[in-house]
Design an enzyme around this catalytic site. Structure first.
Site, PDB file in Angstrom:
ATOM      1  N   ARG A 154     -11.510  -5.888  -3.192  1.00 26.40           N
ATOM      2  CA  ARG A 154     -10.957  -4.841  -4.055  1.00 26.40           C
ATOM      3  C   ARG A 154     -11.105  -5.207  -5.542  1.00 26.40           C
ATOM      4  O   ARG A 154     -11.457  -4.382  -6.379  1.00 26.40           O
ATOM      5  CB  ARG A 154      -9.472  -4.694  -3.684  1.00 26.40           C
ATOM      6  CG  ARG A 154      -8.659  -3.894  -4.634  1.00 26.40           C
ATOM      7  CD  ARG A 154      -8.687  -2.441  -4.306  1.00 26.40           C
ATOM      8  NE  ARG A 154      -7.948  -1.669  -5.284  1.00 26.40           N
ATOM      9  CZ  ARG A 154      -8.052  -0.366  -5.421  1.00 26.40           C
ATOM     10  NH1 ARG A 154      -8.848   0.317  -4.648  1.00 26.40           N
ATOM     11  NH2 ARG A 154      -7.364   0.264  -6.332  1.00 26.40           N
TER      12      ARG A 154
ATOM     13  N   CYS B 220      -9.167  -1.027   2.857  1.00 23.85           N
ATOM     14  CA  CYS B 220      -8.210  -2.101   3.052  1.00 23.85           C
ATOM     15  C   CYS B 220      -7.178  -1.621   4.051  1.00 23.85           C
ATOM     16  O   CYS B 220      -6.767  -0.458   3.991  1.00 23.85           O
ATOM     17  CB  CYS B 220      -7.562  -2.393   1.709  1.00 23.85           C
ATOM     18  SG  CYS B 220      -6.294  -3.619   1.815  1.00 23.85           S
TER      19      CYS B 220
ATOM     20  N   ARG C 205      -6.087   3.013  -1.217  1.00 26.80           N
ATOM     21  CA  ARG C 205      -6.439   2.323  -2.456  1.00 26.80           C
ATOM     22  C   ARG C 205      -7.560   2.985  -3.262  1.00 26.80           C
ATOM     23  O   ARG C 205      -8.641   2.418  -3.436  1.00 26.80           O
ATOM     24  CB  ARG C 205      -6.735   0.851  -2.163  1.00 26.80           C
ATOM     25  CG  ARG C 205      -5.588   0.195  -1.427  1.00 26.80           C
ATOM     26  CD  ARG C 205      -5.744  -1.271  -1.264  1.00 26.80           C
ATOM     27  NE  ARG C 205      -5.278  -2.014  -2.425  1.00 26.80           N
ATOM     28  CZ  ARG C 205      -5.213  -3.339  -2.473  1.00 26.80           C
ATOM     29  NH1 ARG C 205      -5.584  -4.052  -1.449  1.00 26.80           N
ATOM     30  NH2 ARG C 205      -4.783  -3.954  -3.556  1.00 26.80           N
ATOM     31  N   PRO C 206      -7.304   4.185  -3.753  1.00 24.12           N
ATOM     32  CA  PRO C 206      -8.321   4.870  -4.571  1.00 24.12           C
ATOM     33  C   PRO C 206      -8.472   4.208  -5.948  1.00 24.12           C
ATOM     34  O   PRO C 206      -7.680   3.332  -6.314  1.00 24.12           O
ATOM     35  CB  PRO C 206      -7.744   6.277  -4.731  1.00 24.12           C
ATOM     36  CG  PRO C 206      -6.276   6.120  -4.561  1.00 24.12           C
ATOM     37  CD  PRO C 206      -6.065   4.955  -3.637  1.00 24.12           C
TER      38      PRO C 206
ATOM     39  N   ASP D 106      -9.044   6.344  -8.764  1.00 22.62           N
ATOM     40  CA  ASP D 106      -9.038   7.493  -9.694  1.00 22.62           C
ATOM     41  C   ASP D 106      -8.385   7.165 -11.041  1.00 22.62           C
ATOM     42  O   ASP D 106      -8.831   7.639 -12.086  1.00 22.62           O
ATOM     43  CB  ASP D 106      -8.339   8.696  -9.030  1.00 22.62           C
ATOM     44  CG  ASP D 106      -6.916   8.363  -8.575  1.00 22.62           C
ATOM     45  OD1 ASP D 106      -6.737   7.319  -7.923  1.00 22.62           O
ATOM     46  OD2 ASP D 106      -5.995   9.140  -8.883  1.00 22.62           O
ATOM     47  N   LEU D 107      -7.338   6.334 -11.043  1.00 26.12           N
ATOM     48  CA  LEU D 107      -6.652   6.033 -12.306  1.00 26.12           C
ATOM     49  C   LEU D 107      -7.528   5.152 -13.211  1.00 26.12           C
ATOM     50  O   LEU D 107      -7.508   5.288 -14.434  1.00 26.12           O
ATOM     51  CB  LEU D 107      -5.304   5.363 -12.048  1.00 26.12           C
ATOM     52  CG  LEU D 107      -4.292   6.217 -11.272  1.00 26.12           C
ATOM     53  CD1 LEU D 107      -3.052   5.409 -10.909  1.00 26.12           C
ATOM     54  CD2 LEU D 107      -3.890   7.446 -12.086  1.00 26.12           C
TER      55      LEU D 107
ATOM     56  N   ASP E  82       3.980  -7.398  -2.531  1.00 24.88           N
ATOM     57  CA  ASP E  82       3.299  -8.548  -1.921  1.00 24.88           C
ATOM     58  C   ASP E  82       4.259  -9.555  -1.283  1.00 24.88           C
ATOM     59  O   ASP E  82       3.829 -10.441  -0.546  1.00 24.88           O
ATOM     60  CB  ASP E  82       2.439  -9.272  -2.972  1.00 24.88           C
ATOM     61  CG  ASP E  82       1.176  -8.497  -3.313  1.00 24.88           C
ATOM     62  OD1 ASP E  82       0.883  -7.497  -2.632  1.00 24.88           O
ATOM     63  OD2 ASP E  82       0.467  -8.898  -4.259  1.00 24.88           O
TER      64      ASP E  82
END
Ligand code: UD1
Length: 429
Positions: free
Chosen positions: A94, A118, A123-124, A126-127, A305
């Site tokens: 990633r 993942c 988990r795009p 776009d931001l 996490d």
């Protein structure tokens, strides 16, 4: 294929030194692409994710020399290409997408494959792309590649969500853009502050103004520098959980207390004592474990996490604990495996209800992802009998020598190449 074989362990005792933070070192290594001069980075942990990223940086054209003894790296990205090819390792990691910001900033264009899927969620990116567009890049996505082109100019960027990766990518891109960029609703995790410190040492002009606002004034050129990566707060939290489940008393050297405050607050609710020492923290069992609740949030909230490893503590705490996962849609992969060990956990969407049990029992389980795998190691330390954990390559993406460090604290854990529950490694007997 390697396995961890773990036996129920005595209360952990002693002290442990944690490694450099994975989530800080990955963006910092990418930021080395922002200059053609040499950067020297210390406290670079021996992790498979780090080695994959170093390989990607080399493929882009950077010269990189990792010294395994001193855990340091020299990187010089004098001549770099703008492309990563499809077959490359990048698709597995990633964090590979974090080369995008530095590449556009430095060369005016970048073309890289989208990072791989993942198991914890979709988990795009776009931001990240919205940020690059605001800085003036033209984005094209086709055949699994993202292409960005343009001369970057500072702008005002509001992030819909304080994404860690998007904030990092935009900071790196804006550091060499013309003029001023302000990111609102930015992520402000300690790893982002470490990246900001690194860029500022390179001659950058980046400030966290508080309230999730980060201001970057672009400079024409950044230079080489020397930097020591912060200690890994997630690894520290994992050892805190290990002390809690075994009823131990350990000192985590070099843990930074403000970074692990959310974890310390929760363990204190549970009944575990956490002391802030001048050289780290001490975690000790006070004779009971009570149920507690967690809701994952961007920093300074409780980190997603650490959610899985703390669930292992809840599994053995008296009463009902509730976990609400707000960051990723599929981050309860540890639960089915923990149930094999006797945990009593029910889920409803992003909420897990954990009924504490008196004991867990050793079993054959598989690490489904990095942090879920670590949670199984923690649960196994307190489970009756022997637990075999497969797919530990997930764990080795983010923990450097976890078994060795736990053994030094008295844990009965061995890494083996063979899955043979009938004949445990001799050292565990
Ligand atoms: C980083 C950490 C990861 C941690 C996570 C959240 C690294 C290498 N990894 O991942 O360990 O769990 O932060 O603290 O530092 N999102 C979007 N669009 C985007 C980007 C993100 O919708 O463009 C969403 C994600 O799907 C997710 C949430 O935002 O639901 C958080 O993602 P983000 O903060 O970006 O995490 P990462 O940077 O991928």
């Amino acid at each position: 294929m390697s396995f961890f074989v773990v036996q129920k362990s005595e209360p952990l005792k002693g002290s442990v030194k944690i490694s450099g933070a994975k989530n800080a070192v990955l963006p910092i290594l990418c930021a080395c692409l922002l200059t053609d001069e040499e950067c020297f980075v210390e406290n670079v942990p021996q992790l498979s994710d780090v080695f994959v990223l170093i390989d990607i940086l080399k493929k882009i054209g950077a010269k990189a020399e990792y010294n395994i003894l001193s855990e340091s790296i020299k990187i010089k990205a004098e001549n770099i290409s703008k492309d990563i090819s499809e077959e490359h390792e990048a698709v597995k990691l990633r964090a590979s997408f974090l080369v995008m910001g530095p590449l556009i900033a430095r060369t005016g264009s970048a073309r890289i494959p989208l990072p791989g899927g993942c198991p914890i969620g979709s988990r795009p990116v776009d931001l990240h792309l919205k940020g690059f567009e605001k800085l003036g890049a033209k984005i094209k996505q086709e055949h699994g590649f993202t292409e960005a082109k343009g001369t970057l100019k500072g702008n005002h960027i509001y992030l819909d969500f304080p994404s860690v990766g998007a904030t990092e990518n935009i900071i790196m891109a804006a550091s060499l853009a013309e003029g001023e960029t302000v990111i609102e609703n930015a992520a402000v995790e300690p790893e982002i502050i470490d990246l900001i410190n690194f860029i500022n040492k390179m001659g950058g002009n980046v400030f966290s103004l508080g309230n999730g606002t980060i201001k970057i004034t672009g400079v024409k050129k950044l230079h080489g520098t020397r930097h020591k990566v912060i200690p890994d707060r997630i690894e520290a939290g994992t050892f805190m959980a290990a002390a809690a489940v075994t009823g131990g008393d350990i000192t985590i050297e070099n843990a930074v207390f403000p970074h692990i405050k959310p974890a310390a607050a929760k363990l204190e609710e549970c009944g575990i004592k956490v002391e802030n020492l001048y050289n780290g923290i001490r975690v000790s069992y006070a004779g009971k474990r009570k149920a507690f609740n967690i809701k994952t949030m961007p920093f300074p909230g409780f980190p997603t996490d650490m959610q899985a490893v703390f669930m292992s503590v809840m599994a053995l705490a008296k009463g009902t604990s509730i976990v609400t996962e707000t960051i990723f849609e599929n981050r309860f992969l540890q639960i089915d495996e923990m149930k094999r060990m006797g945990a009593d956990i029910k889920t409803e969407g992003r909420v897990a209800v954990v009924e504490g049990v008196k004991k867990l029992t050793g079993s054959r389980v598989n690490a489904p992802d990095l942090r879920a795998g670590a949670a199984l190691v923690i649960a196994a330390l307190a489970a009756e009998g022997q637990t075999e954990i497969g797919n530990i390559y997930h764990i080795e993406r983010g923990y450097s020598r976890l078994d060795e460090k736990l053994r030094k604290l008295g844990a009965k854990i061995e890494k083996t190449e063979e899955r043979d529950i009938e004949n445990p490694p001799q050292t565990l007997l």
